[in-house]
Design an enzyme around this catalytic site. Structure first.
Site, mmCIF file in Angstrom:
data_model
loop_
_atom_site.group_PDB
_atom_site.id
_atom_site.type_symbol
_atom_site.label_atom_id
_atom_site.label_comp_id
_atom_site.label_asym_id
_atom_site.label_seq_id
_atom_site.Cartn_x
_atom_site.Cartn_y
_atom_site.Cartn_z
ATOM 1 N N GLU A 91 0.832 -1.199 0.000
ATOM 2 C CA GLU A 91 0.000 0.000 0.000
ATOM 3 C C GLU A 91 0.867 1.249 0.000
ATOM 4 O O GLU A 91 1.966 1.257 0.556
ATOM 5 C CB GLU A 91 -0.857 0.028 1.267
ATOM 6 C CG GLU A 91 -1.824 -1.101 1.341
ATOM 7 C CD GLU A 91 -2.644 -1.056 2.622
ATOM 8 O OE1 GLU A 91 -3.401 -1.994 2.832
ATOM 9 O OE2 GLU A 91 -2.523 -0.080 3.393
ATOM 10 N N CYS A 104 3.114 8.540 1.742
ATOM 11 C CA CYS A 104 3.532 7.620 2.797
ATOM 12 C C CYS A 104 3.865 6.286 2.125
ATOM 13 O O CYS A 104 2.993 5.670 1.514
ATOM 14 C CB CYS A 104 2.378 7.486 3.789
ATOM 15 S SG CYS A 104 2.640 6.237 5.036
ATOM 16 N N CYS A 111 5.244 -7.098 7.475
ATOM 17 C CA CYS A 111 6.202 -6.648 8.490
ATOM 18 C C CYS A 111 6.432 -7.766 9.496
ATOM 19 O O CYS A 111 5.480 -8.400 9.951
ATOM 20 C CB CYS A 111 5.655 -5.407 9.203
ATOM 21 S SG CYS A 111 6.798 -4.775 10.458
ATOM 22 N N CYS A 115 3.214 -5.839 15.545
ATOM 23 C CA CYS A 115 2.566 -5.015 16.577
ATOM 24 C C CYS A 115 1.078 -5.391 16.636
ATOM 25 O O CYS A 115 0.445 -5.584 15.592
ATOM 26 C CB CYS A 115 2.710 -3.531 16.241
ATOM 27 S SG CYS A 115 4.429 -3.022 16.196
ATOM 28 N N CYS A 118 -1.684 -3.354 14.643
ATOM 29 C CA CYS A 118 -1.364 -2.959 13.270
ATOM 30 C C CYS A 118 -1.828 -4.010 12.255
ATOM 31 O O CYS A 118 -1.490 -5.186 12.380
ATOM 32 C CB CYS A 118 0.147 -2.749 13.157
ATOM 33 S SG CYS A 118 0.705 -2.398 11.486
ATOM 34 N N GLY A 168 5.716 -2.132 6.867
ATOM 35 C CA GLY A 168 7.088 -2.576 7.082
ATOM 36 C C GLY A 168 7.902 -1.691 8.003
ATOM 37 O O GLY A 168 7.507 -0.575 8.339
ATOM 38 N N GLU A 169 9.049 -2.220 8.417
ATOM 39 C CA GLU A 169 9.950 -1.501 9.317
ATOM 40 C C GLU A 169 11.171 -1.052 8.498
ATOM 41 O O GLU A 169 12.025 -1.871 8.138
ATOM 42 C CB GLU A 169 10.351 -2.436 10.477
ATOM 43 C CG GLU A 169 11.495 -1.961 11.325
ATOM 44 C CD GLU A 169 11.369 -0.525 11.845
ATOM 45 O OE1 GLU A 169 10.275 -0.101 12.244
ATOM 46 O OE2 GLU A 169 12.392 0.181 11.825
ATOM 47 N N SER A 198 10.189 6.429 9.870
ATOM 48 C CA SER A 198 9.527 6.030 11.112
ATOM 49 C C SER A 198 9.991 4.623 11.487
ATOM 50 O O SER A 198 9.901 3.701 10.690
ATOM 51 C CB SER A 198 8.011 6.046 10.898
ATOM 52 O OG SER A 198 7.344 5.558 12.038
ATOM 53 N N SER A 221 8.401 5.170 16.922
ATOM 54 C CA SER A 221 7.095 4.712 17.414
ATOM 55 C C SER A 221 7.290 4.098 18.785
ATOM 56 O O SER A 221 7.682 2.945 18.913
ATOM 57 C CB SER A 221 6.508 3.675 16.452
ATOM 58 O OG SER A 221 6.245 4.264 15.213
ATOM 59 N N LEU A 222 7.019 4.884 19.818
ATOM 60 C CA LEU A 222 7.286 4.424 21.184
ATOM 61 C C LEU A 222 6.067 3.677 21.746
ATOM 62 O O LEU A 222 6.182 2.533 22.184
ATOM 63 C CB LEU A 222 7.656 5.631 22.054
ATOM 64 C CG LEU A 222 8.222 5.353 23.429
ATOM 65 C CD1 LEU A 222 9.461 4.482 23.373
ATOM 66 C CD2 LEU A 222 8.549 6.658 24.154
ATOM 67 N N HIS A 223 4.950 4.296 21.749
ATOM 68 C CA HIS A 223 3.649 3.710 22.124
ATOM 69 C C HIS A 223 3.517 3.257 23.578
ATOM 70 O O HIS A 223 2.410 2.949 24.025
ATOM 71 C CB HIS A 223 3.261 2.527 21.227
ATOM 72 C CG HIS A 223 3.324 2.802 19.760
ATOM 73 N ND1 HIS A 223 2.925 3.993 19.202
ATOM 74 C CD2 HIS A 223 3.755 2.041 18.716
ATOM 75 C CE1 HIS A 223 3.090 3.944 17.897
ATOM 76 N NE2 HIS A 223 3.599 2.777 17.575
ATOM 77 N N ASN A 297 -6.585 3.867 14.583
ATOM 78 C CA ASN A 297 -7.582 3.524 13.571
ATOM 79 C C ASN A 297 -8.125 2.140 13.869
ATOM 80 O O ASN A 297 -7.374 1.251 14.271
ATOM 81 C CB ASN A 297 -6.931 3.492 12.180
ATOM 82 C CG ASN A 297 -6.787 4.876 11.595
ATOM 83 O OD1 ASN A 297 -7.747 5.626 11.521
ATOM 84 N ND2 ASN A 297 -5.579 5.204 11.194
ATOM 85 N N CYS A 340 -2.594 1.667 8.015
ATOM 86 C CA CYS A 340 -1.648 0.923 7.208
ATOM 87 C C CYS A 340 -1.962 -0.576 7.225
ATOM 88 O O CYS A 340 -2.172 -1.165 8.266
ATOM 89 C CB CYS A 340 -0.279 1.218 7.811
ATOM 90 S SG CYS A 340 0.927 -0.018 7.658
HETATM 91 N N1 SAH Z 1 7.274 0.157 11.197
HETATM 92 C C1 SAH Z 1 7.405 1.543 11.377
HETATM 93 C C2 SAH Z 1 6.795 2.348 10.250
HETATM 94 C C3 SAH Z 1 5.482 1.848 9.726
HETATM 95 S S1 SAH Z 1 4.127 1.869 10.868
HETATM 96 C C4 SAH Z 1 6.847 1.982 12.722
HETATM 97 O O1 SAH Z 1 6.200 1.166 13.378
HETATM 98 O O2 SAH Z 1 7.079 3.119 13.082
HETATM 99 C C5 SAH Z 1 3.818 3.617 10.861
HETATM 100 C C6 SAH Z 1 2.911 4.106 11.934
HETATM 101 O O3 SAH Z 1 1.585 3.572 11.784
HETATM 102 C C7 SAH Z 1 3.389 3.709 13.320
HETATM 103 O O4 SAH Z 1 3.609 4.826 14.137
HETATM 104 C C8 SAH Z 1 2.260 2.869 13.803
HETATM 105 O O5 SAH Z 1 2.128 2.991 15.148
HETATM 106 C C9 SAH Z 1 1.061 3.399 13.060
HETATM 107 N N2 SAH Z 1 -0.086 2.476 13.113
HETATM 108 C C10 SAH Z 1 -0.075 1.133 13.047
HETATM 109 N N3 SAH Z 1 -1.301 0.637 13.264
HETATM 110 C C11 SAH Z 1 -2.120 1.684 13.463
HETATM 111 C C12 SAH Z 1 -3.506 1.838 13.753
HETATM 112 N N4 SAH Z 1 -4.309 0.780 13.875
HETATM 113 N N5 SAH Z 1 -3.980 3.077 13.919
HETATM 114 C C13 SAH Z 1 -3.183 4.160 13.793
HETATM 115 N N6 SAH Z 1 -1.874 4.101 13.527
HETATM 116 C C14 SAH Z 1 -1.345 2.868 13.368
HETATM 117 FE FE1 SF4 Z 2 5.490 -3.272 11.593
HETATM 118 FE FE2 SF4 Z 2 5.273 -0.653 12.163
HETATM 119 FE FE3 SF4 Z 2 3.066 -2.219 11.863
HETATM 120 FE FE4 SF4 Z 2 4.626 -2.536 13.991
HETATM 121 S S1 SF4 Z 2 3.439 -0.694 13.451
HETATM 122 S S2 SF4 Z 2 3.804 -4.190 12.711
HETATM 123 S S3 SF4 Z 2 6.636 -2.172 13.141
HETATM 124 S S4 SF4 Z 2 4.549 -1.711 10.298
#
Ligand code: SAH
Ligand code: SF4
Length: 352
Positions: A91, A104, A111, A115, A118, A168-169, A198, A221-223, A297, A340
């Site tokens: 995407e 983006c 990935c 997470c 995600c 992806g990362e 990111s 992305s700390l979370h 989301n 994503c």
């Molecule tokens: N892997 C990298 C970059 C891709 S993810 C990373 O994790 O930073 C990019 C961003 O999308 C991250 O900050 C992630 O937290 C966010 N993301 C993933 N799932 C999401 C969701 N359900 N709602 C909102 N943001 C989300």
């Molecule tokens: Fe991969 Fe980033 Fe999604 Fe985590 S948030 S699964 S690192 S794409």
């Protein structure tokens, strides 16, 4: 197998031309057609002699993807599902703002980090993208926006910001990510400062990027401010503690003199309490950074809920009272599969 031209820089294209027995300056012409005009065929390269176009097309491919599905939100956000040469799908998102045009990009097919919030993480990992496949996403989004606006001149409708925040990362596909940034800068013409990588917090990658002397922007992305919580949310990145990650981030800022963005996805009742905000403020104390709060989301198959407005406000207040700059990610494309990995998930192709 045919060699792919997208992904090669001008110097490399010059070498290809020399190897083909034609003057090196043809490499510069081809680079301009590929990266500035965004052509999809050799036939469009009007200043390249027909004989050479035929010679090249027998041996090389340009390396452009095919748009399989496109969704456009009322706010202009365009989400495209692209099919790559081997049938893999990724995407990419176009985000037109009044003052800039952002894209983006994905860096991997799927990935490996997984997470739990995600959609990409849920689908598993297939392979890394190539630099050409990353640049193709920017060119394709640019083309899409141009089409939407009815703009005939490719040079008038340009992406000026790229975030490596799709599937992806990026730091697990390090060389390719850096190569793609260099191509986007030198060949496509996007300022390095407008490129944002990111990362989920892959510590060796952050160290390497610090040494690169690239003025790109880093988002982490700390979370979660504690190890327990971070392990629960990001099960694929447990090798480094929050303390180690923060130490690395401090070193990054010291080395590069660049401000870091910390992304913090707010999940109702999971990581959005005042206690977490206080802990986060403590972690970031004195660091040149800002926090981007991200409303979660909804992703089908997941049970997380978006934080209510009061939680977000209280969280924000704690950080701001501690002198930390906070932004809140605008929710764009909420009427389409904005998160994503969602579009691919819906297209029934989580594991191509
Ligand atoms: N892997 C990298 C970059 C891709 S993810 C990373 O994790 O930073 C990019 C961003 O999308 C991250 O900050 C992630 O937290 C966010 N993301 C993933 N799932 C999401 C969701 N359900 N709602 C909102 N943001 C989300
Ligand atoms: Fe991969 Fe980033 Fe999604 Fe985590 S948030 S699964 S690192 S794409």
């Amino acid at each position: 197998m045919e060699t792919t031209l997208l992904g090669l820089d001008t110097d490399e294209l010059r070498s290809v031309m020399k190897a083909e027995g034609v003057p090196a300056y043809r490499g510069k012409q081809i680079a301009e057609w590929l990266y500035r005009s965004g052509v999809r065929s050799f036939d469009e390269m009007s200043n390249v002699p027909e004989a050479l176009r035929i010679q090249l097309s027998g041996k090389y491919q340009l390396g452009r993807s095919t748009v399989l599905v496109g969704q456009r939100s009322k706010d202009g956000t365009a989400k495209l599902l692209l099919e790559l040469n081997d049938g893999a799908r990724v995407e990419t998102v176009g985000l037109p703002y009044p003052d800039r045009m952002s894209c983006c990009v994905s860096t991997q097919v799927g990935c490996p980090i997984g997470c739990v919030f995600c959609a990409t993480g849920m689908g598993g990992y297939t392979r890394d993208l190539t630099a050409g496949e990353i640049v193709d996403q920017v060119l394709t989004v640019q083309e899409d926006i141009r089409f939407e606006r009815g703009e005939a001149d490719a040079r008038k409708c340009r992406i000026d910001h790229v975030t490596f925040m799709g599937m992806g990362e990026p730091l697990l596909n390090y060389e390719v990510t850096v190569k793609a940034m260099r191509l986007l800068n030198k060949e496509v013409g996007i300022a390095v400062r407008q490129l944002t990588v990111s990362t989920v917090g892959f510590v060796p990658g952050i160290h390497r990027l610090a040494e690169e002397e690239m003025q790109c922007t880093l988002a982490v992305s700390l979370h979660a401010p504690t190890d327990d919580l971070r392990r629960r949310l990001i099960p694929g990145m447990t090798a480094w503690s929050v303390a180690e990650l923060m130490k690395t981030c401090r070193e990054y800022v010291q080395r590069t003199r660049r401000r870091i963005t910390f992304e913090y996805l707010l999940l109702d009742g999971v990581n959005d309490g005042v206690a977490e905000a206080v802990e986060l403020a403590r972690l970031l104390h004195g660091l040149n950074c800002h926090v981007n709060l991200i409303p979660c989301n909804m992703v089908s198959g997941l049970t997380f809920r978006m934080s209510p407005r009061e939680h977000i406000q209280a969280f924000r207040n704690v950080l701001e009272d501690a002198g930390i700059q906070v932004t809140q990610r605008m929710q764009r494309g909420s009427d389409i599969d904005a998160a994503c990995g969602q579009l691919r998930q819906r297209a029934g192709d989580a594991t191509p």
